[in-house]
Design a protein around this motif. Sequence first.
Motif, short mmCIF file in Angstrom:
data_model
loop_
_atom_site.label_atom_id
_atom_site.label_comp_id
_atom_site.label_asym_id
_atom_site.label_seq_id
_atom_site.Cartn_x
_atom_site.Cartn_y
_atom_site.Cartn_z
N THR A 210 1.07 -1.25 0.07
CA THR A 210 0.22 0.02 -0.17
C THR A 210 0.76 1.02 0.06
OG1 THR A 210 -1.54 -1.33 1.33
CG2 THR A 210 -1.94 1.27 1.06
N GLU A 211 1.92 1.08 0.91
CA GLU A 211 2.93 2.34 0.91
C GLU A 211 3.60 2.68 -0.51
OE1 GLU A 211 6.35 3.83 3.71
OE2 GLU A 211 6.49 1.66 3.01
N GLN A 212 3.98 1.66 -0.98
CA GLN A 212 4.61 1.91 -2.51
C GLN A 212 3.54 2.29 -3.42
OE1 GLN A 212 5.96 -2.25 -2.90
NE2 GLN A 212 7.79 -1.94 -1.76
N HIS A 213 2.47 2.02 -3.44
CA HIS A 213 1.17 2.26 -4.15
C HIS A 213 0.60 3.80 -4.13
CE1 HIS A 213 -0.95 1.38 -8.31
NE2 HIS A 213 -1.88 1.90 -7.44
N HIS A 214 0.38 3.86 -2.75
CA HIS A 214 -0.28 5.27 -2.42
C HIS A 214 0.10 5.80 -1.24
CE1 HIS A 214 -3.87 3.37 -4.38
NE2 HIS A 214 -3.89 2.30 -3.59
N HIS B 162 -6.67 -4.20 0.79
CA HIS B 162 -5.48 -3.44 -0.38
C HIS B 162 -5.92 -3.63 -1.88
CE1 HIS B 162 -1.55 -2.48 -2.05
NE2 HIS B 162 -1.96 -3.68 -2.75
N ASN B 163 -6.35 -4.94 -1.87
CA ASN B 163 -6.69 -5.34 -3.30
C ASN B 163 -8.05 -4.37 -3.90
OD1 ASN B 163 -4.32 -6.71 -3.66
ND2 ASN B 163 -5.57 -8.67 -3.34
N SER B 164 -8.82 -4.11 -2.84
CA SER B 164 -10.30 -3.47 -3.24
C SER B 164 -10.02 -2.10 -3.45
CB SER B 164 -11.36 -3.92 -2.07
OG SER B 164 -10.93 -3.21 -0.95
N LEU B 165 -8.98 -1.52 -3.00
CA LEU B 165 -8.66 -0.12 -3.21
C LEU B 165 -8.84 0.29 -4.52
CD1 LEU B 165 -6.02 0.61 -0.58
CD2 LEU B 165 -8.56 0.97 -0.24
N PRO B 166 -9.28 1.57 -5.00
CA PRO B 166 -9.19 2.04 -6.41
C PRO B 166 -7.70 2.34 -6.82
CG PRO B 166 -9.79 3.89 -4.86
CD PRO B 166 -10.05 2.59 -3.83
N GLU B 167 -7.53 2.56 -7.92
CA GLU B 167 -6.16 2.95 -8.48
C GLU B 167 -5.60 4.19 -7.88
OE1 GLU B 167 -2.82 1.91 -10.60
OE2 GLU B 167 -4.55 1.00 -10.33
N HIS B 168 -6.48 5.18 -7.68
CA HIS B 168 -5.79 6.50 -7.02
C HIS B 168 -6.69 6.66 -5.90
CE1 HIS B 168 -3.20 6.83 -10.62
NE2 HIS B 168 -4.18 6.70 -11.38
N LEU B 169 -6.29 7.22 -4.68
CA LEU B 169 -6.76 7.70 -3.71
C LEU B 169 -6.70 9.26 -3.41
CD1 LEU B 169 -5.28 5.18 -0.88
CD2 LEU B 169 -7.73 5.32 -1.86
N PRO B 170 -7.70 9.82 -2.90
CA PRO B 170 -7.60 11.19 -2.76
C PRO B 170 -6.24 11.77 -1.89
CG PRO B 170 -9.82 10.48 -2.13
CD PRO B 170 -8.71 9.19 -2.31
N ALA C 188 -10.25 12.47 3.32
CA ALA C 188 -10.99 11.91 2.30
C ALA C 188 -10.42 10.59 1.86
CB ALA C 188 -10.88 12.80 1.10
N GLN C 189 -9.15 10.35 1.89
CA GLN C 189 -8.29 8.97 1.99
C GLN C 189 -8.95 8.16 2.64
OE1 GLN C 189 -3.94 8.40 2.84
NE2 GLN C 189 -4.00 9.17 0.54
N ARG C 190 -8.97 8.57 3.88
CA ARG C 190 -9.35 7.72 5.05
C ARG C 190 -10.88 7.09 4.74
NH1 ARG C 190 -7.55 6.66 10.36
NH2 ARG C 190 -8.97 5.47 11.51
N ALA C 191 -11.61 7.95 4.31
CA ALA C 191 -12.95 7.76 4.14
C ALA C 191 -13.19 6.68 2.99
CB ALA C 191 -13.74 9.15 3.82
N VAL C 192 -12.34 6.80 1.82
CA VAL C 192 -12.34 5.76 0.84
C VAL C 192 -11.65 4.33 1.41
CG1 VAL C 192 -11.28 5.21 -1.41
CG2 VAL C 192 -12.10 7.49 -1.00
N ILE C 193 -10.78 4.40 2.01
CA ILE C 193 -10.16 3.28 2.71
C ILE C 193 -11.39 2.60 3.60
CG2 ILE C 193 -8.24 2.18 4.05
CD1 ILE C 193 -6.49 4.43 3.23
N GLU C 194 -11.91 3.36 4.63
CA GLU C 194 -12.97 2.73 5.34
C GLU C 194 -13.85 2.05 4.76
OE1 GLU C 194 -15.41 4.01 9.40
OE2 GLU C 194 -13.63 5.08 8.90
N GLN C 195 -14.50 2.86 3.60
CA GLN C 195 -15.60 2.20 2.85
C GLN C 195 -15.29 0.92 2.26
OE1 GLN C 195 -16.72 4.69 -0.42
NE2 GLN C 195 -18.76 3.92 -0.61
#
Length: 327
Positions: free
Chosen positions: A124-128, A160-168, A173-180
């Motif tokens: 996750t760190e390497q990608h986001h 991790h695999n369910s996260l979108p390609e790009h996070l805010p 906002a980033q946390r909201a996407v990850i929590e969802q």
Amino acid sequence: MEAVLRLAEGLPGLEDVRAVGEHDNSDLTETEQRQREQTEGVIGAALAAGDAAVWVVAQGLERAAKGRWWRSTHDSLGAYVEARIGRSAVYGRQLRKNAPLALETAKRTGSVPKPSQVKVTRKTEQHHGRDAAVTLYEVVRDVSTELGNRPTAERLMAVHNSLPEHLPDQIDAQRAVIEQAARHTLSTQQAKPDPVGVSPAPEPPAPRMAGHWPIRLPDLDTLRRSAGSFEHESSVGASIEAPTADGAVSERAGTDDGEDTGTVSEYLITLEEALRALNAVNRSITRDTFTQAATDPSHAAEYERVRRAIIEKASTIREKALHAPTG
């Protein structure tokens, strides 16, 4: 070590714990509930101390690598690592690489991640980025707890695999996407319950703090020679619970000016970890284990369920290996 052992002083006295009959399924009394909470708090603190010890070791190895302190006693850093902690050079290198993220995660979340968990959040760190990696760990930990589960590496990977390609870019906002993503993914997993009566398997225990680490990796040549014989494999690896008296063969990575630079794919490392676990299970389960477990008629149904589950799981692993590509 003494500080960890002193945690036992926080346990309720064994003589103060009321003995309860095997068939007593009554509700816990207020005293029993208090003793249970007190004991579980000590257990949690001891487990956390073990997890933290791993990253203390990683920081120590980083200093040894920077100062090349091994140069007067060993041919390479890898050899020094194996001699010092009883684990492979690859494992030591992974600890050093993952320590910064692990320490940052512990500082910001208040809990210490395990190496298997950081292996995921590193992706996750390497990608986001690091903020997303720390947030992923914290959110999966909290949501898993809400659902009555543990934040295993498997659950972290699923989110991790369910996260979108790009996070805010904005942290909230980033946390909201990850929590969802976490709530959707983990709730979906929750809808597929484990077999009735089967509790989640505990994660491997943290390394002992007195200098003895629980597993040593066999070298790659040994893996190749022993691939066709499970019985032979069991004589190569060491037990997960404790090091064997006769030791075990460790893997060596390549060296370059003393620093270990050999690379091993994470998939091969995963298979090596599986082999170590199988070796440990094979050592701990003997024919006498089954014989003794079968002697208690009051647990006959439970014994038969576990025996059949072992056969099924072993057969599944065997089929995967038999149908895998050959080297």
